[in-house]
Design a protein around this motif. Structure first.
Motif, PDB file in Angstrom:
ATOM      1  N   CYS A 295       4.460  -7.393  20.538  1.00  6.15           N
ATOM      2  CA  CYS A 295       5.802  -7.096  19.960  1.00  6.15           C
ATOM      3  C   CYS A 295       5.953  -6.787  18.480  1.00  6.15           C
ATOM      4  N   PHE A 296       4.975  -7.064  17.706  1.00  6.28           N
ATOM      5  CA  PHE A 296       5.145  -6.917  16.276  1.00  6.28           C
ATOM      6  C   PHE A 296       4.174  -5.583  15.763  1.00  6.28           C
ATOM      7  N   ILE A 297       3.817  -4.887  16.593  1.00 11.46           N
ATOM      8  CA  ILE A 297       3.112  -3.604  16.141  1.00 11.46           C
ATOM      9  C   ILE A 297       4.136  -2.668  15.734  1.00 11.46           C
ATOM     10  N   GLY A 298       3.896  -1.899  14.705  1.00 12.26           N
ATOM     11  CA  GLY A 298       4.936  -0.993  14.305  1.00 12.26           C
ATOM     12  C   GLY A 298       4.725  -0.888  12.528  1.00 12.26           C
ATOM     13  N   TRP A 299       4.287  -1.691  11.949  1.00 10.70           N
ATOM     14  CA  TRP A 299       4.364  -1.772  10.810  1.00 10.70           C
ATOM     15  C   TRP A 299       3.673  -0.265   9.937  1.00 10.70           C
ATOM     16  N   GLU A 300       2.581  -0.220  10.860  1.00 11.05           N
ATOM     17  CA  GLU A 300       1.630   1.099  10.319  1.00 11.05           C
ATOM     18  C   GLU A 300       2.292   2.249  10.362  1.00 11.05           C
ATOM     19  N   ALA A 301       3.316   2.412  11.375  1.00 17.78           N
ATOM     20  CA  ALA A 301       3.884   3.845  11.794  1.00 17.78           C
ATOM     21  C   ALA A 301       4.631   4.290  10.504  1.00 17.78           C
ATOM     22  N   VAL A 302       5.417   3.368   9.889  1.00 19.95           N
ATOM     23  CA  VAL A 302       6.387   3.944   8.939  1.00 19.95           C
ATOM     24  C   VAL A 302       5.795   4.232   7.516  1.00 19.95           C
ATOM     25  N   THR A 303       4.378   3.925   7.398  1.00 15.58           N
ATOM     26  CA  THR A 303       3.622   4.354   6.311  1.00 15.58           C
ATOM     27  C   THR A 303       3.229   5.676   5.965  1.00 15.58           C
ATOM     28  N   HIS A 304       3.339   6.381   7.147  1.00 13.34           N
ATOM     29  CA  HIS A 304       3.129   7.781   7.293  1.00 13.34           C
ATOM     30  C   HIS A 304       4.220   8.622   6.780  1.00 13.34           C
TER      31      HIS A 304
ATOM     32  N   LEU B 232       0.990  -1.249   0.023  1.00 15.06           N
ATOM     33  CA  LEU B 232      -0.074   0.010   0.111  1.00 15.06           C
ATOM     34  C   LEU B 232       0.905   1.097  -0.049  1.00 15.06           C
ATOM     35  N   SER B 233       2.041   1.100   0.764  1.00 18.36           N
ATOM     36  CA  SER B 233       2.634   2.358   0.814  1.00 18.36           C
ATOM     37  C   SER B 233       3.633   2.741  -0.541  1.00 18.36           C
ATOM     38  N   ALA B 234       3.763   1.550  -1.383  1.00 15.79           N
ATOM     39  CA  ALA B 234       4.353   1.818  -2.644  1.00 15.79           C
ATOM     40  C   ALA B 234       3.587   2.107  -3.688  1.00 15.79           C
ATOM     41  N   ARG B 235       2.232   1.908  -3.496  1.00 17.06           N
ATOM     42  CA  ARG B 235       1.142   2.505  -4.233  1.00 17.06           C
ATOM     43  C   ARG B 235       0.502   3.980  -3.987  1.00 17.06           C
ATOM     44  N   TYR B 236       0.660   4.199  -2.808  1.00 11.77           N
ATOM     45  CA  TYR B 236       0.012   5.269  -2.152  1.00 11.77           C
ATOM     46  C   TYR B 236       0.803   6.157  -1.242  1.00 11.77           C
ATOM     47  N   PRO B 237       2.042   6.325  -1.628  1.00 16.64           N
ATOM     48  CA  PRO B 237       3.129   6.983  -0.792  1.00 16.64           C
ATOM     49  C   PRO B 237       2.367   8.468  -0.288  1.00 16.64           C
ATOM     50  N   SER B 238       2.418   8.576   0.990  1.00 20.52           N
ATOM     51  CA  SER B 238       1.653   9.734   1.559  1.00 20.52           C
ATOM     52  C   SER B 238       1.971   9.967   3.004  1.00 20.52           C
ATOM     53  N   ALA B 239       1.879  11.049   3.502  1.00 19.30           N
ATOM     54  CA  ALA B 239       2.117  11.325   5.006  1.00 19.30           C
ATOM     55  C   ALA B 239       0.715  11.142   5.967  1.00 19.30           C
TER      56      ALA B 239
ATOM     57  N   GLY C 217      -8.473  -1.194   9.714  1.00 17.81           N
ATOM     58  CA  GLY C 217      -8.555  -0.328   8.643  1.00 17.81           C
ATOM     59  C   GLY C 217      -7.757  -0.681   7.478  1.00 17.81           C
ATOM     60  N   GLY C 218      -6.397  -0.417   7.922  1.00 15.47           N
ATOM     61  CA  GLY C 218      -5.363  -0.904   6.787  1.00 15.47           C
ATOM     62  C   GLY C 218      -5.684  -1.924   6.031  1.00 15.47           C
ATOM     63  N   CYS C 219      -5.892  -3.308   6.970  1.00 16.31           N
ATOM     64  CA  CYS C 219      -6.085  -4.523   6.173  1.00 16.31           C
ATOM     65  C   CYS C 219      -7.610  -4.337   5.221  1.00 16.31           C
ATOM     66  N   LEU C 220      -8.501  -3.696   5.505  1.00 13.89           N
ATOM     67  CA  LEU C 220      -9.577  -3.554   4.970  1.00 13.89           C
ATOM     68  C   LEU C 220      -9.430  -2.806   3.543  1.00 13.89           C
ATOM     69  N   ALA C 221      -8.459  -1.713   3.749  1.00 18.46           N
ATOM     70  CA  ALA C 221      -8.192  -1.074   2.581  1.00 18.46           C
ATOM     71  C   ALA C 221      -7.426  -1.885   1.519  1.00 18.46           C
ATOM     72  N   GLY C 222      -6.608  -2.845   1.969  1.00 17.99           N
ATOM     73  CA  GLY C 222      -5.834  -3.846   1.159  1.00 17.99           C
ATOM     74  C   GLY C 222      -6.521  -4.643   0.667  1.00 17.99           C
ATOM     75  N   VAL C 223      -7.762  -5.074   1.086  1.00 18.35           N
ATOM     76  CA  VAL C 223      -8.785  -6.024   0.568  1.00 18.35           C
ATOM     77  C   VAL C 223      -9.006  -5.500  -0.722  1.00 18.35           C
ATOM     78  N   ARG C 224      -9.641  -4.279  -0.732  1.00 15.34           N
ATOM     79  CA  ARG C 224     -10.132  -3.611  -1.958  1.00 15.34           C
ATOM     80  C   ARG C 224      -8.988  -3.211  -2.782  1.00 15.34           C
ATOM     81  N   LEU C 225      -7.755  -2.295  -2.471  1.00 17.91           N
ATOM     82  CA  LEU C 225      -7.020  -1.629  -3.383  1.00 17.91           C
ATOM     83  C   LEU C 225      -5.962  -2.561  -3.761  1.00 17.91           C
ATOM     84  N   LEU C 226      -5.791  -3.707  -3.331  1.00 13.98           N
ATOM     85  CA  LEU C 226      -4.821  -4.802  -3.546  1.00 13.98           C
ATOM     86  C   LEU C 226      -5.330  -5.833  -4.283  1.00 13.98           C
ATOM     87  N   ARG C 227      -6.510  -5.930  -4.725  1.00 12.30           N
ATOM     88  CA  ARG C 227      -7.397  -7.016  -5.370  1.00 12.30           C
ATOM     89  C   ARG C 227      -6.795  -7.441  -6.760  1.00 12.30           C
ATOM     90  N   ASP C 228      -6.205  -6.707  -7.400  1.00 10.70           N
ATOM     91  CA  ASP C 228      -5.605  -6.905  -8.643  1.00 10.70           C
ATOM     92  C   ASP C 228      -4.206  -7.562  -8.575  1.00 10.70           C
TER      93      ASP C 228
END
Length: 426
Positions: free
Chosen positions: A203-212, A69-76, A365-376
């Protein structure tokens, strides 16, 4: 409204692959590596290493989803931008607020954790401990004012030191490892392994932070996914190694599980090991706070640009082009939260439940977005659905703290209504 894009005088692209990996690793390896290996081993015995293996596998789809998602929609705007593109402005704004209102509590928790490790060795009282915690936050805020190129360079050095120290702890413990420590393998039954796996999620939370920070990636289409894959491998290897040696040396049990890393390293290095762990704790907390403060200040900037947060949140530094409005908001919040903790109005263990809940809501929210935006994308579909089912299955077990994101939704809707009423009057 479409995705948020960088303005002509917006955020600078300064983050290459090494800096991206450092930011991811720093965001994900938090204070959990100091605490959770011992607690998980106490809960499930040697079989807890299976829980670590399971979580190391399950976290990969989550990391891949965020990277694609970060690769397709790079944004703050990070995850909020993904949700906005998938489901519209209202839901995107809600997710933005989920993340923004997590960090004002999460960063002080990290700073107090780091300060507490020093306090034990230095025999500090509360005043000195909280002064040290405040100094950690001031340092992180100052780095972010100067710009992500400065913060990211510091992050690269800090993460390198963290990795070195954790490797030292594992290697130093090897002579004390014993196969006898793995018998009995599952003393508390196999259900305890699943319970331990739930504990390890934090211990594995943090992947969402760097997307910003993805708007500031150099070549995000290539480096976003490469960054998460490298980071996921490094994080999984470090966590599993520390957890395995914690079990192999039996550095856990009643009264010592919360300090298992310190116990393990002192087997070889003695009292100096306590200082090594204290320094490690300080580095880890600075690295994680740095990643989250950088991310939160940018989501504040993005929300202000969309008109769904106070306008001053979007102020950029005239020289460094950094979001000083968002950093000021965080500084005010940090002062309040540290004061609440200092006066004992709420304890650390209770406070941490609130940002945990909103972080999980952000992931959903991010996973729900991925379901729609990454379906291709076949990989994107599989990763999104796997991580969505996993996070949604966890949410009901959050308890009362699950209401915190609901409160944030209420705040978001009230702001939206206020904005509409103001526009109607105008």
């Amino acid at each position: 409204m479409g995705k948020i894009t960088a303005r002509p005088h917006g955020l600078h692209k300064t983050l290459g692959l090494p800096q991206i990996v450092a930011l991811y690793v720093g965001a994900v390896i938090g204070s959990g590596v100091l605490l959770i290996p011992g607690l998980a081993a106490e809960k499930a015995g040697p079989a807890s290493i299976l829980a670590w293996l399971l979580m190391s596998i399950l976290v990969v789809p989550m990391a891949i989803t965020m990277g694609l998602l970060s690769a397709r929609y790079p944004s703050a705007g990070g995850v909020s931008t993904f949700v906005r593109n998938a489901y519209g402005d209202r839901f995107g704004n809600m997710v933005g607020w989920f993340f923004l209102l997590s960090v004002p509590m999460g960063a002080p928790i990290l700073s107090v954790t780091g300060a507490n490790y020093l306090a034990v060795l230095m025999n500090w009282g509360d005043t000195q401990t909280y002064a040290a915690a405040a100094l950690i936050l001031i340092t992180v805020l100052s780095m972010n004012v100067l710009g992500m190129h400065v913060a990211a360079r510091v992050q690269t050095v800090v993460v390198s030191l963290i990795i070195t120290i954790l490797i030292l702890a594992v290697v130093a413990a090897m002579p004390h490892a014993s196969t006898a420590s793995f018998v009995p393998f599952a003393p508390n039954g196999w259900l305890s392994v699943i319970q331990a796996a739930g504990l390890l999620f934090w211990c594995f939370i943090g992947w969402e932070a760097v997307t910003h920070l993805s708007e500031e990636f150099v070549d995000p289409a290539k480096n976003a996914v490469r960054g998460v894959l490298w980071s996921a491998g490094i994080v999984a290897l470090l966590y599993f190694s520390v957890a395995f040696m914690t079990v192999a040396t039996h550095s856990y049990g009643i009264g010592i599980s919360a300090a298992s890393l310190s116990v393990m390293i002192q087997l070889t290095l003695g009292p100096v090991g306590g200082w090594i762990v204290a320094v490690t704790a300080l580095f880890i907390c600075i690295a994680a706070a740095n990643a989250y403060v950088g991310a939160a200040s940018r989501i504040a900037y993005a929300l202000a640009q969309e008109g769904v947060a106070p306008r001053w949140f979007g102020i950029l530094h005239p020289k460094y082009r950094t979001p000083v409005g968002g950093l000021l908001f965080l500084a005010i919040c940090f002062t309040v939260v540290l004061g609440i903790l200092y006066f004992g109005w709420i304890d650390l263990s209770r406070l941490i439940e609130l940002p945990n809940a909103s972080f999980i809501a952000t992931y959903i929210g991010g996973c729900l977005a991925g379901v729609r935006l990454l379906r291709d994308s076949r990989i994107g579909r599989i990763a999104s659905w796997t991580s969505l089912l996993f996070t949604m299955g966890l949410y009901p077990f959050l308890g009362w703290s699950a209401l915190y994101p609901v409160v944030i939704v209420g705040i978001s809707l009230l702001w939206e209504r206020r904005k509409s009423a103001t526009a109607a009057k105008g």
